[in-house]
Motif scaffolding. Structure first.
Motif, PDB file in Angstrom:
ATOM      1  N   GLN A 170      -8.717  -2.245   9.271  1.00  0.00           N
ATOM      2  CA  GLN A 170      -8.239  -2.745   7.968  1.00  0.00           C
ATOM      3  C   GLN A 170      -8.154  -4.275   7.975  1.00  0.00           C
ATOM      4  N   ARG A 182       1.628  10.024   9.513  1.00  0.00           N
ATOM      5  CA  ARG A 182       0.337   9.499  10.008  1.00  0.00           C
ATOM      6  C   ARG A 182      -0.204   8.447   9.057  1.00  0.00           C
ATOM      7  N   THR A 206       0.844  -1.207   0.000  1.00  0.00           N
ATOM      8  CA  THR A 206       0.000   0.000   0.000  1.00  0.00           C
ATOM      9  C   THR A 206       0.881   1.260   0.000  1.00  0.00           C
TER      10      THR A 206
HETATM   11  P1  AMP Z   1       5.241   2.118   3.909  1.00  0.00           P
HETATM   12  O1  AMP Z   1       5.954   2.239   2.606  1.00  0.00           O
HETATM   13  O2  AMP Z   1       4.479   0.837   4.015  1.00  0.00           O
HETATM   14  O3  AMP Z   1       6.161   2.346   5.080  1.00  0.00           O
HETATM   15  O4  AMP Z   1       4.155   3.286   3.963  1.00  0.00           O
HETATM   16  C1  AMP Z   1       4.520   4.641   3.927  1.00  0.00           C
HETATM   17  C2  AMP Z   1       3.381   5.509   4.469  1.00  0.00           C
HETATM   18  O5  AMP Z   1       2.195   5.325   3.675  1.00  0.00           O
HETATM   19  C3  AMP Z   1       2.948   5.183   5.889  1.00  0.00           C
HETATM   20  O6  AMP Z   1       3.734   5.831   6.867  1.00  0.00           O
HETATM   21  C4  AMP Z   1       1.504   5.675   5.903  1.00  0.00           C
HETATM   22  O7  AMP Z   1       1.447   7.093   6.022  1.00  0.00           O
HETATM   23  C5  AMP Z   1       1.028   5.327   4.491  1.00  0.00           C
HETATM   24  N1  AMP Z   1       0.445   3.964   4.450  1.00  0.00           N
HETATM   25  C6  AMP Z   1       0.938   2.860   3.818  1.00  0.00           C
HETATM   26  N2  AMP Z   1       0.168   1.794   4.000  1.00  0.00           N
HETATM   27  C7  AMP Z   1      -0.856   2.201   4.795  1.00  0.00           C
HETATM   28  C8  AMP Z   1      -1.977   1.546   5.371  1.00  0.00           C
HETATM   29  N3  AMP Z   1      -2.205   0.228   5.194  1.00  0.00           N
HETATM   30  N4  AMP Z   1      -2.823   2.296   6.137  1.00  0.00           N
HETATM   31  C9  AMP Z   1      -2.628   3.618   6.338  1.00  0.00           C
HETATM   32  N5  AMP Z   1      -1.573   4.292   5.851  1.00  0.00           N
HETATM   33  C10 AMP Z   1      -0.687   3.600   5.073  1.00  0.00           C
END
Ligand code: AMP
Length: 194
Positions: free
Chosen positions: A92, A57, A31
C-alpha cells in the motif's frame, strides 16, 4: 501536504487525526471509516470488507488502494490530506507513492504514534464499551496488534529510509500527545525553511 499517521490500533490515530486536520486545514482520509461507511450502507464492498474486519484481518491491498485512489481524484483531496490507517502494508505504501506521483505530489511526512501494547490494549477495550465496534473484542484486538507488528511496521522503515519518519510518544493525555505533534511539525517546517 500529505501526512500519514501510523501506529498500532488504539494508539490514538483517530483522536489525533481530528485535531490535526483542524490545525492544518486539510481533509481526513480514514480507510477504516470509509470501510465502516460501506458496511453501514450495505454495499457489496462493505460485505467483502466485513468478512476481514470482523476477524481483525487486513482487507486486501487492491480493494483499499482502489478506494483511496478514487478519493484522491476528488478535488478536495488534491492539495493534501491526512491519511489515518493507510497505508498498512508495504504494498500500500508503494501504491500510495505511485498514486501521488500521478498527481504530481508526494508524501510530506509519516508520523508514528508509538505506544506500548499493554496500554493500547487497555484503551481499545475502553473504546469497545463506548463505541460498540464489532472488531474490538479481545481476540480481534490481539490479532490486530499482531497484524500491526507483522504487516504494518515494515512501512516505518520504508519512510525512515526516505527521511520522512517522525516518531511521537503516544503515551499521555490527548493534549500532551497533540502538543508533541505540533512541536514536531514546527521543527520540520523550520528545517525546511532553512
Ligand atoms: P481502523 O479504523 O483504521 O482501525 O480500521 C479498522 C479495520 O479496517 C482494520 O482492522 C482493517 O480490518 C480494516 N482496514 C482499515 N484500513 C485498512 C488498510 N489500509 N488496509 C487493510 N485493511 C484496513
Amino acid at each position: 501536504m500529505f501526512i500519514i499517521f501510523v501506529g498500532p490500533p488504539g494508539a490514538g490515530k483517530g483522536t489525533q487525526s481530528r485535531r490535526l486536520i483542524q490545525y492544518l486545514g486539510i481533509p481526513h482520509l480514514s480507510t477504516g471509516e470509509m470501510l465502516r461507511d460501506e458496511m453501514g450502507n450495505d454495499t457489496p464492498l462493505g460485505h467483502t470488507a466485513a468478512t476481514y474486519i470482523q476477524l481483525g484481518r487486513l482487507v486486501p491491498d487492491k480493494l483499499i488502494v482502489d478506494i483511496v485512489s478514487k478519493r484522491l481524484d476528488e478535488p478536495a483531496f488534491r492539495r493534501g490530506c491526512l491519511f489515518d490507517g493507510f497505508p498498512r502494508t508495504l504494498e500500500q505504501a508503494r501504491a500510495l507513492d505511485e498514486e501521488l506521483f500521478r498527481h504530481g505530489a508526494s508524501v510530506t511526512l509519516a508520523i508514528e504514534l508509538r505506544a506500548d501494547d499493554v496500554e493500547v490494549t487497555r484503551r481499545m477495550i475502553e473504546r469497545a464499551k463506548i463505541e460498540k465496534r464489532t472488531d474490538d473484542t479481545s481476540e480481534t484486538v490481539q490479532h490486530r496488534m499482531a497484524v500491526f507488528h507483522s504487516q504494518t511496521s515494515p512501512i516505518l522503515e520504508y519512510y525512515a529510509k526516505k527521511n520522512l519518519l517522525e516518531v511521537i510518544d503516544a503515551m499521555g493525555t490527548p493534549d500532551e500527545v497533540f502538543e508533541r505533534i505540533q512541536a514536531c511539525l514546527e521543527r520540520r517546517r523550520n528545517a525546511v525553511a532553512g
